[in-house]
Scaffold this motif. Structure first.
Motif, short mmCIF file in Angstrom:
data_model
loop_
_atom_site.label_atom_id
_atom_site.label_comp_id
_atom_site.label_asym_id
_atom_site.label_seq_id
_atom_site.Cartn_x
_atom_site.Cartn_y
_atom_site.Cartn_z
N ASP A 29 0.59 -1.08 0.01
CA ASP A 29 -0.08 -0.23 -0.06
C ASP A 29 0.58 0.85 -0.13
N THR A 30 1.28 2.47 -1.37
CA THR A 30 1.88 3.09 -1.05
C THR A 30 0.87 4.51 -1.51
N ARG A 31 -0.22 4.44 -0.85
CA ARG A 31 -1.36 5.23 -0.81
C ARG A 31 -0.24 6.41 0.08
N SER A 32 -1.52 7.64 -0.06
CA SER A 32 -1.03 9.09 1.21
C SER A 32 -1.88 9.05 1.45
N ILE A 33 -1.98 8.85 3.62
CA ILE A 33 -3.30 8.77 3.81
C ILE A 33 -3.50 10.26 3.58
N SER A 34 -4.77 11.12 4.40
CA SER A 34 -5.26 12.08 4.04
C SER A 34 -4.70 13.35 4.35
N ASN A 35 -4.64 14.43 3.25
CA ASN A 35 -3.74 15.62 3.71
C ASN A 35 -4.27 16.83 5.04
N LEU A 36 -6.07 16.28 4.48
CA LEU A 36 -7.26 17.37 4.85
C LEU A 36 -6.72 17.91 6.60
N THR A 37 -6.97 19.10 6.03
CA THR A 37 -6.57 19.63 7.86
C THR A 37 -8.47 19.88 8.09
N PHE A 38 -8.43 19.49 9.47
CA PHE A 38 -9.80 19.86 9.68
C PHE A 38 -9.91 19.82 11.56
N THR A 39 -10.77 20.68 12.17
CA THR A 39 -10.76 20.45 13.29
C THR A 39 -11.39 19.50 13.92
N SER A 40 -10.86 18.64 15.20
CA SER A 40 -10.76 17.25 15.61
C SER A 40 -11.56 17.58 16.76
N MET A 41 -12.35 15.73 16.34
CA MET A 41 -13.93 16.03 17.28
C MET A 41 -13.68 16.80 19.03
N ASP A 42 -12.31 16.53 19.34
CA ASP A 42 -12.79 16.08 20.62
C ASP A 42 -11.60 17.81 20.98
N GLN A 43 -11.45 18.57 20.10
CA GLN A 43 -10.85 20.35 20.35
C GLN A 43 -11.73 20.44 21.60
N ALA A 98 -14.94 21.44 10.68
CA ALA A 98 -14.88 20.07 10.10
C ALA A 98 -15.59 20.13 8.86
N ASN A 99 -16.59 20.07 8.83
CA ASN A 99 -17.17 19.80 7.67
C ASN A 99 -17.36 20.76 6.77
N ILE A 100 -17.50 22.40 7.13
CA ILE A 100 -16.94 23.89 6.18
C ILE A 100 -15.52 23.40 5.67
N GLU A 101 -14.78 23.16 6.67
CA GLU A 101 -13.38 22.94 6.14
C GLU A 101 -12.96 22.28 5.30
N ILE A 102 -13.59 21.20 5.78
CA ILE A 102 -13.19 20.01 4.28
C ILE A 102 -14.15 20.12 2.79
N ALA A 153 -25.39 12.20 10.85
CA ALA A 153 -24.60 12.66 9.90
C ALA A 153 -23.28 13.48 9.79
N ILE A 154 -23.73 14.61 10.37
CA ILE A 154 -23.26 16.26 10.26
C ILE A 154 -21.69 15.41 11.42
N VAL A 155 -21.98 14.89 12.53
CA VAL A 155 -21.25 14.84 13.72
C VAL A 155 -20.07 13.05 12.82
N ALA A 156 -20.25 12.54 11.99
CA ALA A 156 -20.05 11.31 11.00
C ALA A 156 -19.57 12.43 9.89
N ASN A 157 -19.61 12.52 9.66
CA ASN A 157 -18.82 13.32 8.32
C ASN A 157 -17.54 13.05 8.37
N PRO A 158 -16.58 13.81 8.87
CA PRO A 158 -15.41 14.06 8.95
C PRO A 158 -14.52 12.96 9.68
N THR A 159 -15.17 12.45 10.58
CA THR A 159 -14.38 10.87 11.00
C THR A 159 -14.46 9.60 10.44
N ASN A 160 -14.57 9.38 9.56
CA ASN A 160 -14.06 8.39 7.92
C ASN A 160 -15.38 7.06 8.62
N ASP A 161 -16.25 7.60 8.81
CA ASP A 161 -16.84 6.84 9.62
C ASP A 161 -18.30 5.63 9.12
#
Length: 495
Positions: free
Chosen positions: A23-37, A127-131, A255-263
């Motif tokens: 596996d040579t993928r580069s895992i996401s470099n998207l930057t966004f607010t974490s859920m526990d900030q 996070a949704n807005i940032e992504i 759904a809104i909460v799960a959107n950024p969490t790869n869930d």
């Protein structure tokens, strides 16, 4: 990356390692607010609507208590999976709780929710807005290609059910549930940034409006902050529900909460799928564009990820939710088979999972992986002309699900370790051993009498085999054909 695995990588010993070590993928470099900030709630620029006129409202009457309990419940669903609509235990009673008793129940409930839990929705809006700003996607309410794919997967699942030996009444009930089910593809459905920005503004405005209605004494109450945020959630969700009208508002919150969490999950007969944060969208040489696909590999693994996870969620209509419709001897045997397979592969893995990793009660998750793998690989057979294309399809599916972490077989809440469960699905794919030349003493080899039977039917190897060239036209393999279809829909994963 994974630690060194011994013995030498061999598909017949550990298929997950065989695929994912490459596996040579580069895992996401998207930057966004974490859920526990811990975010300070922004003050709206226009605060004329939240100015205080000196009139105060008691804390217990600031927000409707049923609304407070509603969002308490949805927050707890996120963390515990426990769900109820009988918030005060009197839904079906003629003797409703008086207001003071309800407020006491609310306070008791609030004590079970900490700051991280109560803040998660506001963080998710950020996070949704940032992504979405980074993804640069066409604005759409419904992604036509992904919904076509969902309908295709539903139809193939229904075909499996119809061909099975379960009762006609069970088939009818399962068919109805699957046909009525909806799906929400995170960031590809209802992805207007302005809508999320407006909802965030509504949250902030309502928070400060309510805050100005509390007396200094009530503001000092340790539960005031929680009630204020729950009231803000209520207002923000009402705003979102005005724009996203096809889903239950409780599912929409999840759904809104799960959107950024790869869930991915199923809730209230709605499916939610997020896969985009697994890959790096900031690699233009690997991006999927509308006019030209610069790298078929990155598209295929993303699509395989989307497809397998979606099929997994559809299969939950059978296990666990539809299991009561199937004869108990069939479901008991299928669950026992899945447990046996998972336990065997976990205990013989070169990288031992943590103590206590196995849980017989969650084997339905592994069983739906078996079902999903079989359905998707049958679809692959219909678009393949040789075993090479079939092997490519199988390796693409697993490749789309590879985890890049320091240690293999890490625990996952309410699931067995991903690597073990995926190896189970592969070992239970009836054509696997013949494709890779596995023999009886190989770890990944399963005898025909070891194949699980989720719907009670004997496994027929020929159902999974490639058809002759006279039947199948060479389209370059399953995911190549899917890629061509996506271009016809002008689909892009975004860059």
């Amino acid at each position: 990356m994974f630690q060194t695995i011994s013995p030498t990588l061999n598909p017949c010993n550990d298929f997950y390692d065989y695929v994912c070590a490459k596996d040579t993928r580069s895992i996401s470099n998207l930057t966004f607010t974490s859920m526990d900030q811990e975010l300070e709630i922004q003050m709206p620029d226009d605060n004329t609507t939240i100015a205080s006129n000196g009139t105060f409202i008691p804390l217990d009457k600031l927000v409707k208590l049923t609304r407070v309990m509603k969002w308490c419940t949805e927050i707890e669903v996120l963390f515990t999976g426990v769900f109820t609509v009988d918030y005060f235990g009197d839904l079906h009673s003629d003797n409703k709780m008086v207001h003071s008793a309800r407020y006491t129940a609310v306070i008791a409930r609030l004590e079970e929710i900490n700051a991280t839990m109560i803040n998660i929705f506001y963080n998710a809006l950020h996070a949704n807005i940032e992504i979405l700003k980074q993804m640069n996607l066409p604005v759409t309410e419904r992604n036509e290609f992904l919904h076509w794919l969902f309908d295709t997967l539903k139809n193939n699942t229904l075909d499996e059910i119809q061909k099975s030996g379960i009762s006609d009444s069970a088939k009818k009930s399962l068919k109805k549930g699957i046909e009525m089910s909806k799906i929400f593809f995170a960031f590809y459905d209802s992805n207007n940034i302005t809508m999320f920005e407006k909802s965030k503004l509504v949250y902030e405005t309502e928070y400060y409006r309510l805050r100005n209605l509390l007396s200094p004494g009530d503001l000092s109450n340790p539960n005031a902050g929680k009630i204020l945020r729950l009231g803000a959630i209520d207002a923000a969700m009402e705003e979102l529900a005005r724009h996203i009208t096809k889903y239950d508002i409780r599912f929409l919150f999840q759904a809104i909460v799960a959107n950024p969490t790869n869930d991915a999950f199923q809730y209230l007969n709605n499916n939610h799928i997020t896969v985009i944060t697994r890959n790096d969208l900031h690699q233009p040489e690997k991006a999927v564009c509308r006019e030209i696909i610069k790298s078929t590999t990155i598209f295929k693994i993303q699509m395989a990820d989307t497809m397998f996870v979606t099929t997994h969620e559809i299969m939950h209509h059978l296990y666990p939710y539809g299991a009561f419709l199937i004869k108990s001897n069939t479901t008991n045997s299928a669950m026992q088979c899945a447990r046996r397979e998972v336990q065997f592969l976990g205990e013989t893995d070169a990288v031992k999972p943590e103590n206590g990793w196995f849980n017989a009660e969650i084997a339905h998750e592994d069983l739906v992986n078996i079902l999903a793998m079989r359905v998707v690989m049958k679809m692959a057979a219909s678009k393949s002309i040789n075993n090479k294309q079939m092997k490519e399809a199988l390796e693409t599916i697993i490749g789309g699900l590879c985890k890049q972490s320091e240690r293999k077989n890490q625990p996952i809440p309410h699931h067995h370790p991903l690597e073990i469960s995926l190896n189970t699905a592969v070992r239970q794919y009836p054509l696997f051993s013949s494709l890779y030349g596995c023999r009886e003493r190989d770890r990944m080899f399963a005898k025909s009498d070891e194949f699980c039977k989720p719907l009670g039917d004997n496994v027929k190897i020929e159902d999974y085999a490639v058809k002759s060239n006279a039947v199948n036209k060479d389209v370059g393999g399953f995911f190549k054909d899917l890629m061509i279809t996506s271009k016809n829909f002008n689909f892009t994963y975004g860059v």
